[in-house]
Design a protein around this motif. Structure first.
Motif, PDB file in Angstrom:
ATOM      1  N   UNK A   1       5.460  20.259  12.616  1.00 58.69           N
ATOM      2  CA  UNK A   1       4.224  19.831  13.273  1.00 58.69           C
ATOM      3  C   UNK A   1       4.378  18.391  13.719  1.00 58.69           C
TER       4      UNK A   1
ATOM      5  N   UNK B   1       3.304  10.845  12.639  1.00 57.27           N
ATOM      6  CA  UNK B   1       2.473  11.770  11.878  1.00 57.27           C
ATOM      7  C   UNK B   1       1.674  11.014  10.817  1.00 57.27           C
ATOM      8  N   UNK B   2       0.543  11.579  10.356  1.00 59.67           N
ATOM      9  CA  UNK B   2      -0.216  10.902   9.292  1.00 59.67           C
ATOM     10  C   UNK B   2       0.641  10.667   8.047  1.00 59.67           C
ATOM     11  N   UNK B   3       1.561  11.574   7.780  1.00 65.09           N
ATOM     12  CA  UNK B   3       2.557  11.399   6.716  1.00 65.09           C
ATOM     13  C   UNK B   3       3.914  11.580   7.361  1.00 65.09           C
TER      14      UNK B   3
ATOM     15  N   UNK C   1       7.024  12.079   6.268  1.00 63.76           N
ATOM     16  CA  UNK C   1       8.029  13.017   5.757  1.00 63.76           C
ATOM     17  C   UNK C   1       7.899  14.388   6.412  1.00 63.76           C
TER      18      UNK C   1
ATOM     19  N   UNK D   1      -2.002  18.676  14.024  1.00 66.84           N
ATOM     20  CA  UNK D   1      -2.216  18.548  12.591  1.00 66.84           C
ATOM     21  C   UNK D   1      -3.637  18.995  12.249  1.00 66.84           C
TER      22      UNK D   1
END
Lengths: 109, 169
Positions: B135, B111-113, B115, B167
């Motif tokens: 997601x 994921x882009x982030x 967490x 996302x």
């Protein structure tokens, strides 16, 4: 945006020492801060529910921290071991500091 | 009051942001380039960008034992819609005052982030199990880290194949 509406599914009765499941849902877009506005190309600012807490008779039972990777209308289910009758309080914290809460009573016999 | 300079207040009026039309960024996001969103949003300093950074932020470099035997993650092998991927995580533990799971962190490495969420349990939880929906931007590993009341920590991971990334684009 419509006001987030919390929903709880929790038993009303339980026997002493029973482990019960609680299901919660709150309507919220959980804007990730990664999406762009199709017209302007600007990033839509992040706005999510970042924390959830469940207390029973004032004592914290379960807590969760959410990141933008949690889906819209965040669903959360967990378990609680109950020893005496009391009241659950569920609280969600929005990025802008607003809190949404709901209560649920439980009779233990 | 009057002697104070209100430098912050003048800033609010200066809302003349230059409008960049990031043709490349917009086009790739619209296509399939959900993997590397240009720049990323600068909204949260504490959110790390890589899994290693995120795990370090959460665990502070603590040693993580293999948790495949005690942590179980219920995830679809193939998720058709990356916007809502159901996740259930449970950790084997008696959940007593002396021996219980304190926290379970969920991290996604694609994921882009990275967490996703952290679940904090207590002896009153009765069972270290929680479910939610998350997601996933693309096919990737979902990592679960369990912290115990005795200070030990365990880690396990599971791969989820994602058909349509979630996302937003």
């Amino acid at each position: 945006m419509a006001k987030p509406k919390p929903r709880i599914r929790a038993p009303k009765k339980a026997s002493k020492g029973e482990v019960i499941e609680i299901k919660t849902l709150i309507s919220h877009p959980m804007e990730s801060g990664q999406r762009k506005d199709r017209k302007t190309g600007e990033i839509i600012p992040r706005k999510i529910i970042n924390a959830f807490t469940c207390t029973y008779n004032g004592q914290e039972v379960f807590k969760a921290d959410f990141h933008p990777a949690i889906s819209a209308n965040p669903y959360m289910s967990f378990f609680v071991k109950v020893k005496e009758s009391g009241e659950f309080e569920f609280t969600w914290v929005d990025d802008d500091g607003t809190t949404y809460s709901k209560k649920s009573k439980l009779t233990v016999n | 009051m009057t002697s104070q300079t209100k430098a912050e207040q003048t800033g609010a009026a200066g809302w003349t942001r230059r409008r960049f039309i990031i043709t490349l960024g917009a086009a790739s996001a619209a296509a399939a380039g959900l993997t590397a969103l240009p720049g990323g949003a600068a909204w949260s300093a504490e959110d790390a960008k890589t899994v290693e950074e995120e795990i370090k932020r959460l665990m502070g470099g603590k040693e993580l034992a293999d948790g495949a035997k005690i942590i179980s993650m219920d995830l679809p092998q193939i998720a058709e819609n990356g916007n809502t991927v159901p996740l259930e995580v449970s950790v084997e533990s008696p959940m007593t005052e002396a021996d219980h799971v304190t926290t379970v962190h969920i991290v996604a490495d694609g994921n882009p982030r990275p967490g996703v969420a952290s679940f904090h349990f207590s002896p009153l939880s009765g069972r270290a199990q929680a479910s939610t929906r998350m997601r996933l931007a693309k096919t990737q590993n979902v990592i679960a880290i369990a912290e115990m009341s005795d200070g030990k920590a365990y880690m396990t991971k599971a791969e989820v194949k994602v058909t349509i990334g979630g996302c937003g684009g």
